[in-house]
Design an enzyme around this catalytic site. Structure first.
Site, mmCIF file in Angstrom:
data_model
loop_
_atom_site.group_PDB
_atom_site.id
_atom_site.type_symbol
_atom_site.label_atom_id
_atom_site.label_comp_id
_atom_site.label_asym_id
_atom_site.label_seq_id
_atom_site.Cartn_x
_atom_site.Cartn_y
_atom_site.Cartn_z
ATOM 1 N N LYS A 102 -38.846 35.382 -37.374
ATOM 2 C CA LYS A 102 -37.828 34.896 -38.306
ATOM 3 C C LYS A 102 -36.631 35.865 -38.361
ATOM 4 O O LYS A 102 -36.715 36.981 -37.835
ATOM 5 C CB LYS A 102 -38.462 34.734 -39.688
ATOM 6 C CG LYS A 102 -39.524 33.623 -39.756
ATOM 7 C CD LYS A 102 -40.080 33.521 -41.182
ATOM 8 C CE LYS A 102 -41.053 32.367 -41.327
ATOM 9 N NZ LYS A 102 -41.545 32.238 -42.722
ATOM 10 N N TYR A 128 -39.061 22.471 -41.690
ATOM 11 C CA TYR A 128 -39.728 22.748 -42.968
ATOM 12 C C TYR A 128 -39.809 21.512 -43.858
ATOM 13 O O TYR A 128 -39.957 21.636 -45.075
ATOM 14 C CB TYR A 128 -39.017 23.898 -43.695
ATOM 15 C CG TYR A 128 -39.373 25.265 -43.137
ATOM 16 C CD1 TYR A 128 -40.697 25.683 -43.049
ATOM 17 C CD2 TYR A 128 -38.378 26.151 -42.720
ATOM 18 C CE1 TYR A 128 -41.033 26.933 -42.548
ATOM 19 C CE2 TYR A 128 -38.702 27.409 -42.215
ATOM 20 C CZ TYR A 128 -40.030 27.795 -42.140
ATOM 21 O OH TYR A 128 -40.369 29.040 -41.647
ATOM 22 N N ASN A 162 -41.298 37.040 -44.669
ATOM 23 C CA ASN A 162 -42.617 37.322 -44.085
ATOM 24 C C ASN A 162 -42.626 37.355 -42.556
ATOM 25 O O ASN A 162 -43.656 37.181 -41.927
ATOM 26 C CB ASN A 162 -43.679 36.386 -44.656
ATOM 27 C CG ASN A 162 -43.367 34.926 -44.392
ATOM 28 O OD1 ASN A 162 -42.446 34.606 -43.655
ATOM 29 N ND2 ASN A 162 -44.157 34.037 -44.972
ATOM 30 N N HIS A 195 -43.291 33.069 -38.155
ATOM 31 C CA HIS A 195 -43.821 31.724 -38.365
ATOM 32 C C HIS A 195 -44.821 31.414 -37.256
ATOM 33 O O HIS A 195 -44.615 31.791 -36.105
ATOM 34 C CB HIS A 195 -42.707 30.671 -38.305
ATOM 35 C CG HIS A 195 -43.241 29.265 -38.258
ATOM 36 N ND1 HIS A 195 -43.561 28.565 -39.395
ATOM 37 C CD2 HIS A 195 -43.561 28.462 -37.204
ATOM 38 C CE1 HIS A 195 -44.055 27.376 -39.037
ATOM 39 N NE2 HIS A 195 -44.065 27.293 -37.716
ATOM 40 N N GLU A 207 -44.075 20.940 -33.605
ATOM 41 C CA GLU A 207 -43.098 22.032 -33.689
ATOM 42 C C GLU A 207 -42.608 22.443 -32.302
ATOM 43 O O GLU A 207 -41.419 22.742 -32.122
ATOM 44 C CB GLU A 207 -43.720 23.218 -34.436
ATOM 45 C CG GLU A 207 -43.976 22.862 -35.903
ATOM 46 C CD GLU A 207 -44.621 23.993 -36.696
ATOM 47 O OE1 GLU A 207 -45.063 24.995 -36.091
ATOM 48 O OE2 GLU A 207 -44.681 23.863 -37.934
HETATM 49 N N1 LIG Z 1 -43.527 30.422 -53.267
HETATM 50 C C1 LIG Z 1 -42.679 30.702 -52.261
HETATM 51 N N2 LIG Z 1 -41.508 31.328 -52.516
HETATM 52 C C2 LIG Z 1 -40.646 31.616 -51.533
HETATM 53 N N3 LIG Z 1 -40.836 31.312 -50.236
HETATM 54 C C3 LIG Z 1 -41.984 30.691 -49.918
HETATM 55 C C4 LIG Z 1 -42.957 30.345 -50.912
HETATM 56 N N4 LIG Z 1 -43.998 29.729 -50.295
HETATM 57 C C5 LIG Z 1 -43.663 29.689 -48.994
HETATM 58 N N5 LIG Z 1 -42.474 30.257 -48.767
HETATM 59 C C6 LIG Z 1 -41.776 30.386 -47.482
HETATM 60 O O1 LIG Z 1 -41.927 29.143 -46.807
HETATM 61 C C7 LIG Z 1 -42.587 29.353 -45.556
HETATM 62 C C8 LIG Z 1 -43.451 28.156 -45.250
HETATM 63 O O2 LIG Z 1 -44.488 28.081 -46.212
HETATM 64 P P1 LIG Z 1 -45.974 27.772 -45.767
HETATM 65 O O3 LIG Z 1 -45.956 26.720 -44.711
HETATM 66 O O4 LIG Z 1 -46.744 27.499 -47.020
HETATM 67 O O5 LIG Z 1 -46.466 29.181 -45.195
HETATM 68 P P2 LIG Z 1 -46.781 29.675 -43.706
HETATM 69 O O6 LIG Z 1 -45.483 30.206 -43.141
HETATM 70 O O7 LIG Z 1 -47.796 30.758 -43.883
HETATM 71 O O8 LIG Z 1 -47.317 28.492 -42.939
HETATM 72 C C9 LIG Z 1 -43.332 30.668 -45.753
HETATM 73 O O9 LIG Z 1 -43.622 31.319 -44.536
HETATM 74 C C10 LIG Z 1 -42.369 31.456 -46.601
HETATM 75 O O10 LIG Z 1 -41.314 31.982 -45.782
HETATM 76 MG MG LIG Z 2 -46.741 26.533 -42.798
#
Ligand SMILES: Nc1ncnc2c1ncn2[C@@H]1O[C@H](COP(=O)(O)OP(=O)(O)O)[C@@H](O)[C@H]1O
Ligand SMILES: [Mg+2]
Length: 154
Positions: free
Chosen positions: A12, A52, A115, A118, A131
């Site tokens: 990212k 997303y 984080n 992805h 994706e």
């Molecule tokens: N509560 C939250 N607040 C802010 N950003 C979030 C939150 N939950 C998820 N995200 C962001 O959205 C992305 C997509 O969420 P998700 O699909 O649940 O997680 P992952 O990336 O682990 O698959 C996350 O990687 C993170 O960057």
């Molecule tokens: Mg996800």
């Protein structure tokens, strides 16, 4: 090789800015996964909203789209046995604060909204294929053998 599959992975914008492309690629390579596609690019609004889309009703959606379009990303496709689930395990939890040391998010992040990486969700059937198709054309993905495959798989 059992369960050979391809998964979509992306460093990212925070990971790119923090110089973590090499470290992340290195971890996946050393694990034995094979890169079959890679693209340094900037995501536009439409692609971000589609990628997303499952989160469009969440309060963090607009911020997430702003963030993921804010700078270059390194989009990749990795192949290997059980690749989608194994990459997710290497990534850690969604929240870096809950991610174990030794995982990518647990080693390189502190904040849920930053984080670093992805990876396609292994609990969402077809997410990897969807994706990959969103980011790559078929002719951008390469079929080849890595020389160590005979030592990597029984
Ligand atoms: N509560 C939250 N607040 C802010 N950003 C979030 C939150 N939950 C998820 N995200 C962001 O959205 C992305 C997509 O969420 P998700 O699909 O649940 O997680 P992952 O990336 O682990 O698959 C996350 O990687 C993170 O960057
Ligand atoms: Mg996800």
């Amino acid at each position: 090789m059992a369960d050979a599959e391809r998964t979509f992975v992306m460093v990212k914008p925070d990971g790119v800015q923090r110089g973590l492309i090499g470290e992340i690629v290195s971890r996946l390579e050393e694990r034995g996964l094979k890169m079959v596609g890679g693209k340094f690019m900037q995501i536009d609004q439409d692609l971000a909203e589609e990628h997303y889309g499952e989160h469009e009703d969440k309060p963090f959606f607009d911020g997430l789209v702003d963030f993921i379009t804010s700078g270059p990303v390194f989009a990749m496709v990795w192949e290997g046995q059980d690749a989608t689930r194994q990459v997710r395990k290497m990534m850690g939890e969604t929240d870096p604060a809950e991610s174990a040391p030794g995982t990518i998010r647990g080693d390189y992040g502190l904040d849920l909204g930053r984080n670093v990486i992805h990876g396609s969700d292994h609990e969402d059937p077809g997410a990897n294929e969807r994706e990959i198709a969103l980011f790559f054309d078929d002719d951008e993905l390469l079929d080849y053998e890595r020389v160590d495959e005979q030592w990597l798989y029984e």
